[in-house]
Design an enzyme around this catalytic site. Structure first.
Site, PDB file in Angstrom:
ATOM      1  N   CYS A 125       0.822  -1.198   0.000  1.00  0.00           N
ATOM      2  CA  CYS A 125       0.000   0.000   0.000  1.00  0.00           C
ATOM      3  C   CYS A 125       0.862   1.255   0.000  1.00  0.00           C
ATOM      4  CB  CYS A 125      -0.965   0.008   1.188  1.00  0.00           C
ATOM      5  SG  CYS A 125      -0.215   0.208   2.805  1.00  0.00           S
ATOM      6  N   CYS A 126       0.187   2.375  -0.282  1.00  0.00           N
ATOM      7  CA  CYS A 126       0.836   3.685  -0.311  1.00  0.00           C
ATOM      8  C   CYS A 126       1.919   3.701  -1.397  1.00  0.00           C
ATOM      9  CB  CYS A 126       1.399   4.012   1.077  1.00  0.00           C
ATOM     10  SG  CYS A 126       1.884   5.731   1.333  1.00  0.00           S
ATOM     11  N   ILE A 127       3.142   4.054  -1.056  1.00  0.00           N
ATOM     12  CA  ILE A 127       4.228   4.136  -2.037  1.00  0.00           C
ATOM     13  C   ILE A 127       4.867   2.767  -2.305  1.00  0.00           C
ATOM     14  CG2 ILE A 127       6.096   4.598  -0.388  1.00  0.00           C
ATOM     15  CD1 ILE A 127       5.569   6.391  -3.784  1.00  0.00           C
ATOM     16  N   PRO A 129       3.791  -0.016  -3.595  1.00  0.00           N
ATOM     17  CA  PRO A 129       3.596  -0.673  -4.892  1.00  0.00           C
ATOM     18  C   PRO A 129       4.660  -0.344  -5.934  1.00  0.00           C
ATOM     19  CG  PRO A 129       1.490   0.038  -4.030  1.00  0.00           C
ATOM     20  CD  PRO A 129       2.542   0.614  -3.121  1.00  0.00           C
ATOM     21  N   SER A 191      -3.139  -0.801  -2.795  1.00  0.00           N
ATOM     22  CA  SER A 191      -4.098   0.201  -2.343  1.00  0.00           C
ATOM     23  C   SER A 191      -3.373   1.518  -2.102  1.00  0.00           C
ATOM     24  CB  SER A 191      -4.778  -0.299  -1.067  1.00  0.00           C
ATOM     25  OG  SER A 191      -5.599   0.693  -0.512  1.00  0.00           O
TER      26      SER A 191
END
Length: 202
Positions: A125-127, A129, A191
């Site tokens: 999630c967040c950065i 990915p 996400s």
């Protein structure tokens, strides 16, 4: 690490732990045993003249129960989840300084490959990915999200990460904070989380 600007985003990490635990999952926590890229004063945003170990800082979130990432054995687990925070872009990879030319921490790269080759789910999630984009983008055309690729900069301050994911070979899908992208073929779930400036409950 512990703190959004130089380690894990604590809300994301703790929320992940709470939801996995409430679903009956047994969770173990791992982190690289190395120094953070740098240390940031979270009240001012300024870099501090000190060194902190990623594993030691992660123990603050894990209530002491943390193991070196190098010891993670994918055969002992059902899934791997990587929370966000700038630590994912500074300590787990070099995305913060090198963008699409980034490299992934060697121990994390091995873990990602092991989980994927075993057809076990990977969540980011967040950065975080961006790490999957680098690791699997060109080889597996991974589908993922880091939120919106454009929009109000005050709301989506890191929207440029979407273009970077595409540059690394991934297929990016725009979603709002409550969106999820599930790459069924690669078993990778992503996400946006705090890629959007939003309230903690969102």
């Amino acid at each position: 690490g512990a703190g959004v600007y130089d380690g894990s985003e604590i809300t994301e990490a703790v929320s992940t732990l709470v939801h996995l635990s409430s679903s009956g999952a047994a969770v173990d926590i791992f982190a690289p045993d190395k120094y953070q890229m740098h240390v940031v004063n979270h009240t001012s945003g300024e870099e501090m003249d000190e060194k902190r170990n990623v594993l030691v800082e992660t123990a603050r979130i894990a209530r002491g129960a943390v193991s070196p990432l190098a010891t993670l054995d994918a055969s002992s687990y059902d899934a791997l989840v990587v929370p966000g925070g700038f630590g994912a872009a500074k300590n787990l990879s070099t995305f913060a300084t090198e963008g699409p030319e980034m490299s992934v921490d060697e121990d994390l790269a091995k873990a990602l490959d092991a989980f994927k080759s075993s057809s076990k789910p990977i969540g980011l999630c967040c950065i975080a990915p961006t790490i999957a984009a680098k690791q699997f983008g060109k080889s597996d055309n991974v589908k993922l999200t880091v939120g919106m690729s454009s929009g109000d900069e005050a709301v989506w301050p890191y929207s440029g990460a979407a273009e970077a994911c595409e540059a690394m070979g991934a297929t990016h899908t725009d979603v709002d904070i409550d969106g999820v992208v599930v790459d069924i073929e690669n078993k990778i779930v992503t996400s946006p989380a705090y890629m959007k400036n939003a309230a903690p409950h969102e």
